[in-house]
Write a protein that holds these residues in place. Structure first.
Motif, PDB file in Angstrom:
ATOM      1  N   ASP A 170     -58.494  24.238  -7.019  1.00 18.17           N
ATOM      2  CA  ASP A 170     -59.742  24.358  -7.765  1.00 18.17           C
ATOM      3  C   ASP A 170     -59.621  23.799  -9.186  1.00 18.17           C
ATOM      4  O   ASP A 170     -60.479  24.013 -10.024  1.00 18.17           O
ATOM      5  CB  ASP A 170     -60.202  25.815  -7.808  1.00 18.17           C
ATOM      6  N   ARG A 171     -58.537  23.063  -9.448  1.00 20.69           N
ATOM      7  CA  ARG A 171     -58.302  22.454 -10.763  1.00 20.69           C
ATOM      8  C   ARG A 171     -58.190  20.943 -10.603  1.00 20.69           C
ATOM      9  O   ARG A 171     -57.880  20.432  -9.534  1.00 20.69           O
ATOM     10  CB  ARG A 171     -56.997  22.970 -11.393  1.00 20.69           C
ATOM     11  N   PHE A 212     -62.018  21.449 -24.024  1.00 21.17           N
ATOM     12  CA  PHE A 212     -61.026  22.074 -23.147  1.00 21.17           C
ATOM     13  C   PHE A 212     -59.877  22.709 -23.922  1.00 21.17           C
ATOM     14  O   PHE A 212     -59.114  23.493 -23.376  1.00 21.17           O
ATOM     15  CB  PHE A 212     -60.469  21.068 -22.121  1.00 21.17           C
ATOM     16  N   VAL A 216     -58.178  21.189 -15.907  1.00 23.93           N
ATOM     17  CA  VAL A 216     -59.510  21.774 -16.105  1.00 23.93           C
ATOM     18  C   VAL A 216     -60.077  22.191 -14.752  1.00 23.93           C
ATOM     19  O   VAL A 216     -59.611  21.721 -13.709  1.00 23.93           O
ATOM     20  CB  VAL A 216     -60.458  20.778 -16.809  1.00 23.93           C
ATOM     21  N   PRO A 217     -61.094  23.038 -14.728  1.00 21.83           N
ATOM     22  CA  PRO A 217     -61.707  23.419 -13.455  1.00 21.83           C
ATOM     23  C   PRO A 217     -62.372  22.220 -12.769  1.00 21.83           C
ATOM     24  O   PRO A 217     -62.995  21.385 -13.435  1.00 21.83           O
ATOM     25  CB  PRO A 217     -62.771  24.452 -13.859  1.00 21.83           C
ATOM     26  N   SER A 266     -66.064  20.384 -13.506  1.00 18.00           N
ATOM     27  CA  SER A 266     -66.477  20.626 -14.895  1.00 18.00           C
ATOM     28  C   SER A 266     -66.706  19.312 -15.637  1.00 18.00           C
ATOM     29  O   SER A 266     -66.301  18.241 -15.197  1.00 18.00           O
ATOM     30  CB  SER A 266     -65.438  21.479 -15.621  1.00 18.00           C
ATOM     31  N   ARG A 267     -67.363  19.415 -16.770  1.00 17.42           N
ATOM     32  CA  ARG A 267     -67.649  18.264 -17.622  1.00 17.42           C
ATOM     33  C   ARG A 267     -67.182  18.604 -19.028  1.00 17.42           C
ATOM     34  O   ARG A 267     -67.405  19.726 -19.502  1.00 17.42           O
ATOM     35  CB  ARG A 267     -69.142  17.993 -17.616  1.00 17.42           C
ATOM     36  N   HIS A 268     -66.551  17.637 -19.701  1.00 20.96           N
ATOM     37  CA  HIS A 268     -65.961  17.920 -21.011  1.00 20.96           C
ATOM     38  C   HIS A 268     -66.218  16.809 -22.009  1.00 20.96           C
ATOM     39  O   HIS A 268     -66.267  15.640 -21.646  1.00 20.96           O
ATOM     40  CB  HIS A 268     -64.447  18.137 -20.869  1.00 20.96           C
ATOM     41  N   HIS A 272     -65.876  13.778 -16.502  1.00 21.62           N
ATOM     42  CA  HIS A 272     -66.263  14.662 -15.405  1.00 21.62           C
ATOM     43  C   HIS A 272     -65.046  14.898 -14.523  1.00 21.62           C
ATOM     44  O   HIS A 272     -64.441  13.933 -14.040  1.00 21.62           O
ATOM     45  CB  HIS A 272     -67.397  14.046 -14.579  1.00 21.62           C
TER      46      HIS A 272
END
Length: 91
Positions: free
Chosen positions: A9-10, A32, A56-57, A60-62, A90
């Motif tokens: 999940d990462r 993050f 990161v998960p 997710s978007r950073h 992303h």
């Protein structure tokens, strides 16, 4: 360059720059790591680049930017997008 590697999940985001992109130390700074300079400093590699990995998960978007020695902020031209706060990636 930004590479992605999904692990469960990462997602491992590898931020890489040519060694000569900026003189001195460079860190990747973003939401993050709470925009903390030096938390993720790029390390010189034998292939002529320097890089660092941030987990990161997935999905997710950073937002992020690079911070070079001497306080010089710069963006990654290969980010998924850009806005007034910097680059977007992303996972």
């Amino acid at each position: 360059m930004i590479r992605r590697q999904k692990k469960g999940d990462r997602v491992r985001l590898t931020f890489a720059l040519p060694h000569d992109a900026h003189a001195g130390a460079v860190s990747v700074v973003g939401d993050f790591n709470d925009w903390t300079p030096g938390a993720h400093t790029l390390v010189k590699r034998s292939n002529g680049t320097r890089s660092v990995v941030v987990a990161v998960p997935a999905g997710s978007r950073h937002r992020f930017r690079y911070l070079g020695e001497g306080g010089r902020w710069f963006d990654d031209a290969e980010a998924d997008g850009h806005d007034h706060l910097g680059g977007l990636v992303h996972a």
